[in-house]
Design an enzyme around this catalytic site. Structure first.
Site, PDB file in Angstrom:
ATOM      1  N   VAL A  34      45.253  43.370  43.585  1.00 46.03           N
ATOM      2  CA  VAL A  34      46.669  43.198  43.887  1.00 46.03           C
ATOM      3  C   VAL A  34      47.438  43.531  42.614  1.00 46.03           C
ATOM      4  CG1 VAL A  34      46.417  41.535  45.775  1.00 46.03           C
ATOM      5  CG2 VAL A  34      46.533  40.711  43.429  1.00 46.03           C
ATOM      6  N   SER A  35      48.718  43.830  42.775  1.00 45.25           N
ATOM      7  CA  SER A  35      49.499  44.352  41.649  1.00 45.25           C
ATOM      8  C   SER A  35      50.002  43.299  40.676  1.00 45.25           C
ATOM      9  CB  SER A  35      50.691  45.153  42.180  1.00 45.25           C
ATOM     10  OG  SER A  35      50.220  46.252  42.907  1.00 45.25           O
ATOM     11  N   THR A  36      50.132  42.062  41.125  1.00 47.66           N
ATOM     12  CA  THR A  36      50.643  41.017  40.238  1.00 47.66           C
ATOM     13  C   THR A  36      49.819  39.747  40.390  1.00 47.66           C
ATOM     14  OG1 THR A  36      52.185  39.984  41.797  1.00 47.66           O
ATOM     15  CG2 THR A  36      53.008  41.905  40.567  1.00 47.66           C
ATOM     16  N   GLN A  65      50.412  37.674  43.647  1.00 51.95           N
ATOM     17  CA  GLN A  65      49.927  38.112  44.945  1.00 51.95           C
ATOM     18  C   GLN A  65      48.534  37.557  45.210  1.00 51.95           C
ATOM     19  OE1 GLN A  65      50.476  42.343  44.258  1.00 51.95           O
ATOM     20  NE2 GLN A  65      52.171  42.372  45.721  1.00 51.95           N
ATOM     21  N   THR A 104      48.491  45.816  37.999  1.00 48.25           N
ATOM     22  CA  THR A 104      49.013  47.030  38.606  1.00 48.25           C
ATOM     23  C   THR A 104      47.993  48.159  38.620  1.00 48.25           C
ATOM     24  OG1 THR A 104      50.757  48.695  38.513  1.00 48.25           O
ATOM     25  CG2 THR A 104      50.040  47.788  36.426  1.00 48.25           C
TER      26      THR A 104
END
Length: 128
Positions: free
Chosen positions: A8-10, A13, A38
């Site tokens: 996941v990007s962060t 999340q 990211t």
């Protein structure tokens, strides 16, 4: 051997849906690598560890191709580098199935199309 990868990007999340899909596919927890970072950079600890562990004949399973990279060039480079090492990639949820253990032209076309879609999606999100 099949190895799982989820990203996941962060840090805010949740990886749970990806982990559930990988587990349902039959990949045990100890063979799943994760990142909360990211995809704009290839320098991700979990992905680096996965690439060090993977051997020729192994297949990396991800829910979607865009989990491996955020733009077209990066996705294609990752797929190319792994294939040269004899490591395949399969995705579970992409609209066009990805399986680079298949050397057919259709498999290569599917990778290129999905990488392009991921690139366009990321680009359109940054333009807004």
């Amino acid at each position: 051997m099949e190895l799982g990868y989820a990203r996941v990007s962060t840090t805010h999340q949740d990886l749970e849906r990806q982990l559930d899909a990988l587990g349902h596919h039959g990949i045990p927890d100890e063979r799943i690598y994760t990142d909360k970072k990211t995809g704009a950079t290839i320098d991700r600890p979990g992905f680096t560890e996965l690439r060090r562990y993977a051997r020729s004949g192994d297949t990396i399973i991800a829910t979607n191709l865009d989990r491996l990279g955020r733009n077209l060039r990066e996705c294609l480079n990752v797929v190319h580098e792994l294939r040269e090492q004899g490591i395949g990639i399969k995705t579970l949820k992409d609209p066009i199935p990805i399986d680079t253990t298949d050397d057919s032209p259709m498999a290569e076309l599917a990778v290129a199309l999905l990488a392009l879609f991921a690139h366009m999606e990321a680009y359109s999100g940054s333009v807004r």
